[in-house]
Design a protein around this motif. Sequence first.
Motif, PDB file in Angstrom:
ATOM      1  N   GLY A  66       0.768  -1.240   0.000  1.00 32.83           N
ATOM      2  CA  GLY A  66       0.000   0.000   0.000  1.00 32.83           C
ATOM      3  C   GLY A  66       0.789   1.273   0.000  1.00 32.83           C
ATOM      4  O   GLY A  66       0.213   2.361   0.147  1.00 32.83           O
ATOM      5  N   LEU A  67       2.114   1.215  -0.180  1.00 35.02           N
ATOM      6  CA  LEU A  67       2.930   2.423  -0.110  1.00 35.02           C
ATOM      7  C   LEU A  67       3.213   3.059  -1.470  1.00 35.02           C
ATOM      8  O   LEU A  67       3.863   4.103  -1.533  1.00 35.02           O
ATOM      9  N   PHE A 184       7.003   4.443   5.107  1.00 34.25           N
ATOM     10  CA  PHE A 184       5.682   4.898   5.510  1.00 34.25           C
ATOM     11  C   PHE A 184       5.588   6.414   5.374  1.00 34.25           C
ATOM     12  O   PHE A 184       6.595   7.126   5.426  1.00 34.25           O
ATOM     13  N   THR A 220      -0.142   4.728   5.531  1.00 33.91           N
ATOM     14  CA  THR A 220      -0.244   4.018   4.256  1.00 33.91           C
ATOM     15  C   THR A 220      -1.290   4.660   3.355  1.00 33.91           C
ATOM     16  O   THR A 220      -2.467   4.725   3.736  1.00 33.91           O
ATOM     17  N   TYR A 305       2.890  -2.224  10.841  1.00 31.39           N
ATOM     18  CA  TYR A 305       2.458  -1.036  11.590  1.00 31.39           C
ATOM     19  C   TYR A 305       2.669  -1.223  13.083  1.00 31.39           C
ATOM     20  O   TYR A 305       3.135  -0.308  13.787  1.00 31.39           O
TER      21      TYR A 305
END
Length: 346
Positions: A66-67, A184, A220, A305
Motif C-alpha cells: 500500500g505504499l 511509511f 499508508t 504497523y
Amino acid sequence: MARERVIGPAPAGDDGPSKVDAALRPKFLREVVGQRKVAERLEIAVAASKKLKEPLGHIIFDGPPGLGKTTFATVLPNELGTSIQLTSGPALSKPADMLPFLTNLEEGSILFIDEIHRMPRVVEEFIYPAMEDFRIDIVLGEGMSARTISMQLKRFTLIGATTRSGMLSGPMRDRFKMHEHLEFYSVEELATIVRINAAKLNTPITDGAAHELARRSRGTPRVANARLHWARNYSAALHDGAITEAVAHAALDKAEVDADGLDKNDRRYLETLIDVFGGGPTGVEALAATMNLAADTLSDEIEPYLLREQYIVRSPRGRVVTPRAFAVLGRQSPPKPRPDGPGLFD
C-alpha cells in the motif's frame, strides 16, 4: 499519454482496480505525494533514458503493502510515453507463461511483475538473458533431437514489486539497476493525499477531517484511500455528503478504527498475543493458527504497523508485546522481573 495493456491475470491480491481507484492514482511523478527522494531519483533516471535514447534500467520496488509500488510502476510509462504490461509472480508458474509478455513487448516498454518474490526459480532463470541481453532461449524437442532457438526481444524495462525483497535470489536481485525501498508516509503527506483524492471524487472535506482520516491510516496511502471511501459513503448515507471532522470521527468509530489507528484485526492480534500467549514470545505461525488467518496476512499487513509503532517487537524466540500495547488496550502491564534473585550477580 502512455498506452496501458494488461495481459493475463491481475496482480495477486488485487481483484482488478475499480475505475474510481484507478482515477485516484497520480499520472506523473510530479503529482506523487511523499516518497520524494525516490521520485527525484526516478526523475533523473527518466531524463537520462530520454537523452541517451536507452530503455530505463530495470527497477525493483520493495516495502510494505500500500505504499505506492504499483503507483510508481504505472506512472513511469506516462513519463516515458510508452506502454506497460502487468502480471504477478504467482501467475507465472512456468517459463511458457512469460512468452506472451516478452514477445509482445515494444521498444522501451515496461513489464511490471507484482509480488516478484513469488516467481518460481525456473521462471527467474528463464528471464535472466531477457533482462541482460534482451533475448530468450527456447528449447524445442527432447533428448538427442532437442535444439535451442535464441529469440531477440525489443529492449524493455522490467519493474518488480515485492514486500519481501529478502526472498529474491541474489542473481535476480543483482540484475536490477535500481533498488528503491518505500517508507511509511507522514500524517501531513497522507492528509494532502486525502484532500487531493476527495477533490477528485467531488467530495467536500475539511482540513480537520482530512487530518483525522490521515492520522488513523497507519502511514499508508492505500489505507487512507479506504478510510476516505468509507467516510464518503457514511456521509452520503447519513449526512449531506460533505466530510467534516465530526463525520470523520463518527465514520471511523463505526468502522471500529480507534484513535490510535488500530482496527479490529490489530486489536485482536494484540489481545491474542496477551490473553492466549501471555504477551509472548510466540511465533507468527502459532498466532496465525489461533486467529484463523494466514501467516502472510499477519507478517505483511498487520505486523509492519505494530512494529513501527512499537506495540510489538520481534525477538529471536518470536513476537512479544510492549508496555505500549498493554496501555492502548487498557490492560495493566505485568511487573518486570526483579534482578535481585539469589546468586543472580554472584
